[in-house]
Motif scaffolding. Structure first.
Motif, PDB file in Angstrom:
ATOM      1  N   ALA A 119       0.832  -1.207   0.000  1.00  0.00           N
ATOM      2  CA  ALA A 119       0.000   0.000   0.000  1.00  0.00           C
ATOM      3  C   ALA A 119       0.861   1.250   0.000  1.00  0.00           C
ATOM      4  CB  ALA A 119      -0.946   0.000   1.208  1.00  0.00           C
ATOM      5  N   TRP A 120       1.975   1.214   0.744  1.00  0.00           N
ATOM      6  CA  TRP A 120       2.913   2.347   0.774  1.00  0.00           C
ATOM      7  C   TRP A 120       3.344   2.680  -0.653  1.00  0.00           C
ATOM      8  CZ3 TRP A 120       5.380   4.795   5.129  1.00  0.00           C
ATOM      9  CH2 TRP A 120       6.467   5.613   4.809  1.00  0.00           C
ATOM     10  N   ALA A 121       3.709   1.655  -1.413  1.00  0.00           N
ATOM     11  CA  ALA A 121       4.167   1.870  -2.794  1.00  0.00           C
ATOM     12  C   ALA A 121       3.067   2.424  -3.687  1.00  0.00           C
ATOM     13  CB  ALA A 121       4.703   0.558  -3.376  1.00  0.00           C
ATOM     14  N   VAL A 122       1.819   2.106  -3.384  1.00  0.00           N
ATOM     15  CA  VAL A 122       0.700   2.600  -4.184  1.00  0.00           C
ATOM     16  C   VAL A 122       0.493   4.100  -3.975  1.00  0.00           C
ATOM     17  CG1 VAL A 122      -1.818   2.477  -4.500  1.00  0.00           C
ATOM     18  CG2 VAL A 122      -0.477   0.382  -4.321  1.00  0.00           C
ATOM     19  N   VAL A 123       0.652   4.590  -2.731  1.00  0.00           N
ATOM     20  CA  VAL A 123       0.324   5.990  -2.448  1.00  0.00           C
ATOM     21  C   VAL A 123       1.525   6.913  -2.290  1.00  0.00           C
ATOM     22  CG1 VAL A 123      -1.896   5.391  -1.408  1.00  0.00           C
ATOM     23  CG2 VAL A 123       0.121   5.687   0.065  1.00  0.00           C
ATOM     24  N   SER A 124       2.751   6.356  -2.164  1.00  0.00           N
ATOM     25  CA  SER A 124       3.913   7.198  -1.881  1.00  0.00           C
ATOM     26  C   SER A 124       5.102   6.877  -2.770  1.00  0.00           C
ATOM     27  CB  SER A 124       4.336   7.022  -0.415  1.00  0.00           C
ATOM     28  OG  SER A 124       5.478   7.796  -0.130  1.00  0.00           O
ATOM     29  N   ASP A 125       5.855   7.923  -3.076  1.00  0.00           N
ATOM     30  CA  ASP A 125       7.122   7.759  -3.793  1.00  0.00           C
ATOM     31  C   ASP A 125       8.288   7.621  -2.823  1.00  0.00           C
ATOM     32  OD1 ASP A 125       5.895   7.978  -6.301  1.00  0.00           O
ATOM     33  OD2 ASP A 125       6.013  10.164  -6.242  1.00  0.00           O
ATOM     34  N   GLU A 126       8.048   7.827  -1.532  1.00  0.00           N
ATOM     35  CA  GLU A 126       9.109   7.735  -0.527  1.00  0.00           C
ATOM     36  C   GLU A 126       9.506   6.276  -0.329  1.00  0.00           C
ATOM     37  OE1 GLU A 126      10.670  10.239   1.061  1.00  0.00           O
ATOM     38  OE2 GLU A 126       9.494  11.648  -0.122  1.00  0.00           O
ATOM     39  N   PRO A 127      10.798   6.013  -0.062  1.00  0.00           N
ATOM     40  CA  PRO A 127      11.195   4.636   0.237  1.00  0.00           C
ATOM     41  C   PRO A 127      10.633   4.208   1.600  1.00  0.00           C
ATOM     42  CG  PRO A 127      13.052   6.125   0.544  1.00  0.00           C
ATOM     43  CD  PRO A 127      11.931   6.941  -0.050  1.00  0.00           C
ATOM     44  N   LEU A 128      10.411   2.909   1.766  1.00  0.00           N
ATOM     45  CA  LEU A 128       9.907   2.399   3.049  1.00  0.00           C
ATOM     46  C   LEU A 128      10.784   2.814   4.216  1.00  0.00           C
ATOM     47  CD1 LEU A 128       8.810  -1.241   2.178  1.00  0.00           C
ATOM     48  CD2 LEU A 128       7.344   0.608   2.989  1.00  0.00           C
ATOM     49  N   SER A 129      12.085   2.954   3.950  1.00  0.00           N
ATOM     50  CA  SER A 129      13.018   3.307   5.025  1.00  0.00           C
ATOM     51  C   SER A 129      12.736   4.690   5.604  1.00  0.00           C
ATOM     52  CB  SER A 129      14.469   3.234   4.520  1.00  0.00           C
ATOM     53  OG  SER A 129      14.660   4.134   3.448  1.00  0.00           O
ATOM     54  N   THR A 130      11.940   5.500   4.912  1.00  0.00           N
ATOM     55  CA  THR A 130      11.524   6.795   5.462  1.00  0.00           C
ATOM     56  C   THR A 130      10.765   6.570   6.770  1.00  0.00           C
ATOM     57  OG1 THR A 130      11.369   7.723   3.245  1.00  0.00           O
ATOM     58  CG2 THR A 130      10.183   8.896   4.985  1.00  0.00           C
ATOM     59  N   GLY A 131      10.041   5.479   6.842  1.00  0.00           N
ATOM     60  CA  GLY A 131       9.354   5.085   8.065  1.00  0.00           C
ATOM     61  C   GLY A 131       7.996   5.707   8.270  1.00  0.00           C
ATOM     62  N   LEU A 132       7.900   7.022   8.169  1.00  0.00           N
ATOM     63  CA  LEU A 132       6.651   7.734   8.397  1.00  0.00           C
ATOM     64  C   LEU A 132       6.427   8.753   7.291  1.00  0.00           C
ATOM     65  CD1 LEU A 132       7.160   8.541  12.195  1.00  0.00           C
ATOM     66  CD2 LEU A 132       5.858   6.632  11.232  1.00  0.00           C
ATOM     67  N   ILE A 133       5.184   8.909   6.887  1.00  0.00           N
ATOM     68  CA  ILE A 133       4.819   9.937   5.905  1.00  0.00           C
ATOM     69  C   ILE A 133       3.534  10.613   6.377  1.00  0.00           C
ATOM     70  CG2 ILE A 133       5.937   8.911   3.885  1.00  0.00           C
ATOM     71  CD1 ILE A 133       3.188   7.745   3.079  1.00  0.00           C
ATOM     72  N   THR A 134       3.281  11.790   5.846  1.00  0.00           N
ATOM     73  CA  THR A 134       2.037  12.497   6.123  1.00  0.00           C
ATOM     74  C   THR A 134       1.003  12.078   5.094  1.00  0.00           C
ATOM     75  OG1 THR A 134       3.233  14.348   7.085  1.00  0.00           O
ATOM     76  CG2 THR A 134       0.968  14.770   6.359  1.00  0.00           C
ATOM     77  N   VAL A 135      -0.176  11.766   5.567  1.00  0.00           N
ATOM     78  CA  VAL A 135      -1.258  11.332   4.682  1.00  0.00           C
ATOM     79  C   VAL A 135      -2.556  12.030   5.060  1.00  0.00           C
ATOM     80  CG1 VAL A 135      -0.274   9.033   4.269  1.00  0.00           C
ATOM     81  CG2 VAL A 135      -1.902   9.367   6.148  1.00  0.00           C
ATOM     82  N   ARG A 136      -3.511  11.913   4.171  1.00  0.00           N
ATOM     83  CA  ARG A 136      -4.891  12.321   4.447  1.00  0.00           C
ATOM     84  C   ARG A 136      -5.718  11.052   4.307  1.00  0.00           C
ATOM     85  NH1 ARG A 136      -7.953  16.798   5.101  1.00  0.00           N
ATOM     86  NH2 ARG A 136      -9.982  16.890   4.106  1.00  0.00           N
ATOM     87  N   VAL A 137      -6.531  10.774   5.306  1.00  0.00           N
ATOM     88  CA  VAL A 137      -7.376   9.586   5.329  1.00  0.00           C
ATOM     89  C   VAL A 137      -8.825  10.027   5.179  1.00  0.00           C
ATOM     90  CG1 VAL A 137      -8.149   7.602   6.698  1.00  0.00           C
ATOM     91  CG2 VAL A 137      -5.777   8.382   6.874  1.00  0.00           C
TER      92      VAL A 137
END
Length: 154
Positions: A119-137
């Motif tokens: 799911a991370w790969a579907v919504v973000s271009d950041e690598p998983l190693s970033t750990g946390l991202i800002t999202v809107r749910v």
């Protein structure tokens, strides 16, 4: 509500997510990202912004783009899909909720969603190693919206 501003796209095209291989259908609907209209919690109680973390996946959904929600937002584990949410980061996608997380709910480290690696790969271009991202749910599933309203009222 901001959901109306999101338009579904027919496919991922040539910009397929990396790191997860093919995306299997479990109710995933990729969407074009747009800038949501500003809202206030009172005007849009079913949309919230916050921090997302990631986890390897849920039993039975390994490798699938799925999410775990905090229990207060309607997350739960039954072995089945318990609802859908739209998650927006670099892109938006409607993703199935298949699990729950404590997600540090009610603390300064609170997370609003836990994204499977796929799911991370579907919504973000950041690598998983970033750990946390800002999202809107966007809690745009009627069952989850009802659970959220009940939890918020009690």
């Amino acid at each position: 509500m901001a959901v109306a501003a999101l338009a579904a796209t027919p496919s991922f095209g040539s910009a397929a997510p990396t790191g997860g291989g093919a995306i299997r259908a479990h109710g995933v609907q990729p969407m074009a990202i747009t800038t949501p209209a500003p809202s206030t919690p009172a005007a849009d109680p079913l949309a919230l912004s916050g921090t997302a973390s990631n986890y390897p996946g849920t039993a039975g959904y390994e490798g699938d783009p799925v999410v775990a929600l905090p229990g207060a937002l309607g997350g739960g584990y039954t072995g089945e899909v318990v609802g859908h949410v739209t998650i927006c980061a670099d892109r938006c996608a409607r993703l199935p909720v298949v699990d729950w997380c404590d997600c540090y709910w009610g603390t300064a480290d609170q997370r609003v969603v836990d994204l499977s690696h796929a799911a991370w790969a579907v919504v973000s271009d950041e690598p998983l190693s970033t750990g946390l991202i800002t999202v809107r749910v966007l809690l745009n599933d009627a069952q989850l919206a009802r659970l959220y309203r009940e939890a918020d009222a009690g």
